[in-house]
Design an enzyme around this catalytic site. Structure first.
Site, PDB file in Angstrom:
ATOM      1  N   THR A  26     -43.604  11.284  26.088  1.00 52.68           N
ATOM      2  CA  THR A  26     -44.780  12.402  25.231  1.00 52.68           C
ATOM      3  C   THR A  26     -43.867  13.018  23.954  1.00 52.68           C
ATOM      4  O   THR A  26     -43.271  13.304  23.812  1.00 52.68           O
ATOM      5  CB  THR A  26     -45.510  13.649  25.667  1.00 52.68           C
ATOM      6  OG1 THR A  26     -44.130  14.109  26.514  1.00 52.68           O
ATOM      7  CG2 THR A  26     -45.908  12.832  27.187  1.00 52.68           C
ATOM      8  N   ASP A  27     -45.188  13.116  22.963  1.00 51.88           N
ATOM      9  CA  ASP A  27     -44.469  13.929  21.447  1.00 51.88           C
ATOM     10  C   ASP A  27     -43.992  15.301  21.778  1.00 51.88           C
ATOM     11  O   ASP A  27     -45.101  15.707  23.242  1.00 51.88           O
ATOM     12  CB  ASP A  27     -45.501  13.574  20.865  1.00 51.88           C
ATOM     13  CG  ASP A  27     -47.106  13.793  21.180  1.00 51.88           C
ATOM     14  OD1 ASP A  27     -46.966  14.531  21.629  1.00 51.88           O
ATOM     15  OD2 ASP A  27     -48.085  13.160  20.485  1.00 51.88           O
ATOM     16  N   TYR A  28     -44.472  16.340  20.773  1.00 46.34           N
ATOM     17  CA  TYR A  28     -44.331  17.732  21.394  1.00 46.34           C
ATOM     18  C   TYR A  28     -45.625  18.303  21.724  1.00 46.34           C
ATOM     19  O   TYR A  28     -46.076  19.450  22.162  1.00 46.34           O
ATOM     20  CB  TYR A  28     -44.153  19.441  20.259  1.00 46.34           C
ATOM     21  CG  TYR A  28     -45.341  18.558  18.972  1.00 46.34           C
ATOM     22  CD1 TYR A  28     -46.561  19.409  19.169  1.00 46.34           C
ATOM     23  CD2 TYR A  28     -45.308  17.486  18.102  1.00 46.34           C
ATOM     24  CE1 TYR A  28     -46.782  18.583  17.550  1.00 46.34           C
ATOM     25  CE2 TYR A  28     -45.911  16.571  17.446  1.00 46.34           C
ATOM     26  CZ  TYR A  28     -47.184  18.006  16.804  1.00 46.34           C
ATOM     27  OH  TYR A  28     -48.186  17.698  16.099  1.00 46.34           O
ATOM     28  N   ALA A  29     -47.492  17.234  21.388  1.00 47.00           N
ATOM     29  CA  ALA A  29     -48.135  17.711  22.198  1.00 47.00           C
ATOM     30  C   ALA A  29     -48.880  17.501  23.691  1.00 47.00           C
ATOM     31  O   ALA A  29     -49.797  17.430  24.201  1.00 47.00           O
ATOM     32  CB  ALA A  29     -49.647  17.473  21.206  1.00 47.00           C
ATOM     33  N   ILE A  31     -48.910  14.714  24.315  1.00 49.25           N
ATOM     34  CA  ILE A  31     -49.831  13.005  24.409  1.00 49.25           C
ATOM     35  C   ILE A  31     -48.564  11.955  24.032  1.00 49.25           C
ATOM     36  O   ILE A  31     -47.714  12.430  23.768  1.00 49.25           O
ATOM     37  CB  ILE A  31     -50.863  13.113  23.011  1.00 49.25           C
ATOM     38  CG1 ILE A  31     -51.401  14.124  23.013  1.00 49.25           C
ATOM     39  CG2 ILE A  31     -51.633  11.785  22.658  1.00 49.25           C
ATOM     40  CD1 ILE A  31     -52.531  14.056  24.400  1.00 49.25           C
TER      41      ILE A  31
END
Length: 153
Positions: A26-29, A31
């Site tokens: 995932t990315d920082y969010a 997602i």
């Protein structure tokens, strides 16, 4: 190239490869990062071939590689950390020696998050040239895939 899936009535059944979204996907969010989808598609293709008796290491020992020569992905819905996904792959109609793979990444068979089409070409690893025909073990494996003859572990 369109990332829409080949929906012909005679398409082989899907090979299903289940995964759970981990933090490194995932990315920082939280997602799933778009590049992760590509890694999942490759994992599923490698496991699908293994399910019909062709380990990727066997192809390498034959002097064959299968690089991606064309790729299209259509992202439809975000996938979040902790969700379980099903990466579904099947062989599409052949294009000479090029291997066409239709793919889906789903939360369930009815909830498709992404579709993709990946085209691979067999390459002679030593000469770096596309092969004029598939090696016999790969031809036989593709025939089994087209017939839906997957065998788990």
């Amino acid at each position: 190239m369109s990332a829409d899936i080949n929906l012909e009535k005679e398409a082989p059944p899907w090979f299903d490869y289940p995964l759970r979204v981990q933090p490194h996907h995932t990315d920082y969010a939280g997602i799933v990062w778009h590049g992760t989808y590509l890694a999942w598609l490759e994992e599923a293709r490698v496991e699908c071939l293994r399910s019909v008796g062709v380990a990727f290491a066997d192809l390498v020992s034959l002097g064959v590689d299968l690089p991606v020569v064309d790729l299209g992905v259509r992202y439809r819905r975000a996938i979040a950390l902790g969700e379980s996904v099903l990466v579904r792959v099947r062989t599409g109609p052949s294009q000479g020696v090029r291997l066409v793979w239709d793919c889906q990444i789903c939360l369930s068979p009815d909830q498709v998050c992404a579709t993709a089409q990946v085209i691979l070409a067999p390459v002679d690893r030593q000469r770096g040239r596309i092969l004029r025909q598939l090696p016999e073990p790969l031809q036989a494996a593709i025939a089994r895939l087209q017939a839906g003859q997957y065998s788990p572990e």
